[in-house]
Scaffold this motif. Structure first.
Motif, PDB file in Angstrom:
ATOM      1  N   PHE A 142      28.191  32.282 -12.203  1.00 17.82           N
ATOM      2  CA  PHE A 142      27.565  31.024 -12.247  1.00 17.82           C
ATOM      3  C   PHE A 142      27.834  30.242 -10.883  1.00 17.82           C
ATOM      4  O   PHE A 142      26.668  29.584 -10.467  1.00 17.82           O
ATOM      5  CB  PHE A 142      28.115  30.184 -13.246  1.00 17.82           C
ATOM      6  CG  PHE A 142      27.135  28.755 -13.481  1.00 17.82           C
ATOM      7  CD1 PHE A 142      26.097  28.990 -14.019  1.00 17.82           C
ATOM      8  CD2 PHE A 142      27.965  27.708 -13.196  1.00 17.82           C
ATOM      9  CE1 PHE A 142      25.454  27.652 -14.286  1.00 17.82           C
ATOM     10  CE2 PHE A 142      27.044  26.389 -13.083  1.00 17.82           C
ATOM     11  CZ  PHE A 142      25.791  26.306 -13.888  1.00 17.82           C
ATOM     12  N   ASP A 143      29.012  30.426 -10.327  1.00 13.33           N
ATOM     13  CA  ASP A 143      29.259  29.629  -8.955  1.00 13.33           C
ATOM     14  C   ASP A 143      28.290  30.339  -7.941  1.00 13.33           C
ATOM     15  O   ASP A 143      27.655  29.431  -7.062  1.00 13.33           O
ATOM     16  CB  ASP A 143      30.555  29.826  -8.699  1.00 13.33           C
ATOM     17  CG  ASP A 143      31.733  28.861  -9.434  1.00 13.33           C
ATOM     18  OD1 ASP A 143      31.336  28.109 -10.102  1.00 13.33           O
ATOM     19  OD2 ASP A 143      32.931  29.300  -9.522  1.00 13.33           O
ATOM     20  N   LYS A 144      28.082  31.561  -7.866  1.00 13.79           N
ATOM     21  CA  LYS A 144      27.206  32.078  -6.945  1.00 13.79           C
ATOM     22  C   LYS A 144      25.702  31.640  -7.468  1.00 13.79           C
ATOM     23  O   LYS A 144      24.804  31.649  -6.422  1.00 13.79           O
ATOM     24  CB  LYS A 144      27.040  33.743  -7.261  1.00 13.79           C
ATOM     25  CG  LYS A 144      28.484  34.398  -6.760  1.00 13.79           C
ATOM     26  CD  LYS A 144      28.388  35.985  -6.855  1.00 13.79           C
ATOM     27  CE  LYS A 144      29.704  36.655  -6.498  1.00 13.79           C
ATOM     28  NZ  LYS A 144      29.491  37.978  -6.927  1.00 13.79           N
TER      29      LYS A 144
ATOM     30  N   GLN B 152      21.174  26.267  -4.221  1.00 19.66           N
ATOM     31  CA  GLN B 152      21.351  25.208  -3.240  1.00 19.66           C
ATOM     32  C   GLN B 152      20.840  25.933  -1.881  1.00 19.66           C
ATOM     33  O   GLN B 152      20.146  25.140  -1.053  1.00 19.66           O
ATOM     34  CB  GLN B 152      22.812  24.760  -3.011  1.00 19.66           C
ATOM     35  CG  GLN B 152      23.156  23.886  -4.417  1.00 19.66           C
ATOM     36  CD  GLN B 152      24.345  23.471  -4.249  1.00 19.66           C
ATOM     37  OE1 GLN B 152      25.514  23.952  -3.249  1.00 19.66           O
ATOM     38  NE2 GLN B 152      25.224  22.886  -5.529  1.00 19.66           N
ATOM     39  N   THR B 153      21.465  26.983  -1.695  1.00 14.73           N
ATOM     40  CA  THR B 153      20.986  27.717  -0.290  1.00 14.73           C
ATOM     41  C   THR B 153      19.594  28.140  -0.045  1.00 14.73           C
ATOM     42  O   THR B 153      19.017  27.992   1.069  1.00 14.73           O
ATOM     43  CB  THR B 153      22.021  28.604   0.242  1.00 14.73           C
ATOM     44  OG1 THR B 153      23.186  28.277  -0.214  1.00 14.73           O
ATOM     45  CG2 THR B 153      21.834  29.182   1.545  1.00 14.73           C
ATOM     46  N   HIS B 154      19.083  28.860  -1.207  1.00 18.36           N
ATOM     47  CA  HIS B 154      17.595  29.566  -0.882  1.00 18.36           C
ATOM     48  C   HIS B 154      16.540  28.901  -1.568  1.00 18.36           C
ATOM     49  O   HIS B 154      15.564  29.680  -1.908  1.00 18.36           O
ATOM     50  CB  HIS B 154      18.001  31.137  -1.331  1.00 18.36           C
ATOM     51  CG  HIS B 154      18.981  31.676  -0.453  1.00 18.36           C
ATOM     52  ND1 HIS B 154      18.778  32.128   0.853  1.00 18.36           N
ATOM     53  CD2 HIS B 154      20.221  32.232  -0.922  1.00 18.36           C
ATOM     54  CE1 HIS B 154      19.755  32.683   1.336  1.00 18.36           C
ATOM     55  NE2 HIS B 154      20.692  32.613   0.262  1.00 18.36           N
ATOM     56  N   THR B 155      16.715  27.756  -2.110  1.00 15.51           N
ATOM     57  CA  THR B 155      15.349  27.149  -2.971  1.00 15.51           C
ATOM     58  C   THR B 155      14.211  27.071  -2.189  1.00 15.51           C
ATOM     59  O   THR B 155      13.198  27.370  -2.624  1.00 15.51           O
ATOM     60  CB  THR B 155      15.731  25.880  -3.318  1.00 15.51           C
ATOM     61  OG1 THR B 155      16.809  25.788  -4.227  1.00 15.51           O
ATOM     62  CG2 THR B 155      14.538  25.087  -4.196  1.00 15.51           C
ATOM     63  N   GLN B 156      14.276  26.817  -0.746  1.00 11.93           N
ATOM     64  CA  GLN B 156      13.108  26.889  -0.046  1.00 11.93           C
ATOM     65  C   GLN B 156      12.328  28.174   0.291  1.00 11.93           C
ATOM     66  O   GLN B 156      11.295  28.113   0.543  1.00 11.93           O
ATOM     67  CB  GLN B 156      13.368  25.983   1.280  1.00 11.93           C
ATOM     68  CG  GLN B 156      13.713  24.570   0.963  1.00 11.93           C
ATOM     69  CD  GLN B 156      12.789  23.890   0.319  1.00 11.93           C
ATOM     70  OE1 GLN B 156      11.721  23.974   0.454  1.00 11.93           O
ATOM     71  NE2 GLN B 156      13.446  22.950  -0.724  1.00 11.93           N
ATOM     72  N   ASP B 157      13.250  29.174   0.480  1.00  9.53           N
ATOM     73  CA  ASP B 157      12.671  30.457   0.737  1.00  9.53           C
ATOM     74  C   ASP B 157      13.025  31.509  -0.359  1.00  9.53           C
ATOM     75  O   ASP B 157      13.121  32.663  -0.090  1.00  9.53           O
ATOM     76  CB  ASP B 157      13.445  30.936   2.022  1.00  9.53           C
ATOM     77  CG  ASP B 157      14.743  31.081   2.081  1.00  9.53           C
ATOM     78  OD1 ASP B 157      15.465  31.681   2.881  1.00  9.53           O
ATOM     79  OD2 ASP B 157      15.410  30.770   1.088  1.00  9.53           O
ATOM     80  N   ILE B 158      12.887  31.228  -1.751  1.00 12.71           N
ATOM     81  CA  ILE B 158      13.277  31.839  -2.758  1.00 12.71           C
ATOM     82  C   ILE B 158      12.268  33.097  -2.696  1.00 12.71           C
ATOM     83  O   ILE B 158      12.731  34.051  -3.406  1.00 12.71           O
ATOM     84  CB  ILE B 158      13.036  31.195  -3.814  1.00 12.71           C
ATOM     85  CG1 ILE B 158      13.680  32.049  -5.226  1.00 12.71           C
ATOM     86  CG2 ILE B 158      11.586  30.615  -4.220  1.00 12.71           C
ATOM     87  CD1 ILE B 158      15.098  32.372  -5.095  1.00 12.71           C
TER      88      ILE B 158
END
Length: 204
Positions: A128-130, A136-142
């Protein structure tokens, strides 16, 4: 200062975590047993036996594969190998593809409907932490991340599908990516794992 209390994993999380280990051990044991017992003298004998169950065997396998993205019975793409052994390489890959596409579409819809509550239900605390970090890190380039995970099939594509459900990626775009790239992911993973498994079992 308040300290955040961490609760241990619940019983269903423990069960989900241990299922792939049990599934893999059972799978390998059955293969070794079949090999030594002479129950099926060749893979074609096994496939002939499975065909005697008719379309029910195909339907049951597709359903199992559809459940795999949410609750994995076998680690990674090992269920695909089972399908390749049961039905033949090409049909096994196609049945796996159909089931996994259904499962990953269902996974996306479940996450979109229930959000982090669903992710917490099926993921361990570590995963879940991953999940949160990836979100948070990849929302824009999902979209790019999804494609990469399918092109390189040993990457955690199910986790990425979970993340996709929490972003503003449209359902239509998600389905298009799954439909186009999942077949390559299933086929490449299946053939690589089948090759490794064959070399491993040859030593027994």
């Amino acid at each position: 200062m308040e300290q955040k209390t961490k609760h241990g994993p619940s019983w269903h999380q423990k069960m989900i975590q241990v299922l792939p280990v049990i599934g893999l051990a059972t799978f390998v044991f059955i293969l070794i047993y079949i090999r030594h017992s002479g129950m099926f003298s060749s893979v074609s004998d096994l496939q002939h036996f499975i065909k005697s169950f008719g379309s029910f065997a195909i339907f049951a396998f597709v359903i199992v594969q559809a459940i795999q993205p949410v609750i994995p019975f076998l680690p990674g793409g090992f269920a695909t190998i089972v399908g390749m052994l049961m039905f033949g390489n090409i049909p096994g890959i196609l049945y796996s593809y159909i089931g996994l596409v259904i499962g990953e579409i269902g996974l996306f819809l479940l996450v979109r409907r229930f959000g982090p509550r669903f992710a917490r239900l099926v993921l361990s605390e570590k995963n879940f932490d991953k999940f949160e970090n990836t979100l948070q890190t990849h929302t824009q380039d999902i979209k790019r991340l999804l494609i990469v995970c399918f092109i390189f099939p040993f990457l955690p594509d199910d986790l990425t599908c979970l993340v996709a459900g929490m972003t503003d990626l449209s359902f239509k775009e998600y389905v298009q990516i799954i439909m186009v790239f999942k077949l390559w992911s299933v086929a490449s993973y299946g053939y690589v794992c089948l090759f490794v498994l064959d070399k491993t079992l040859a030593r027994f």
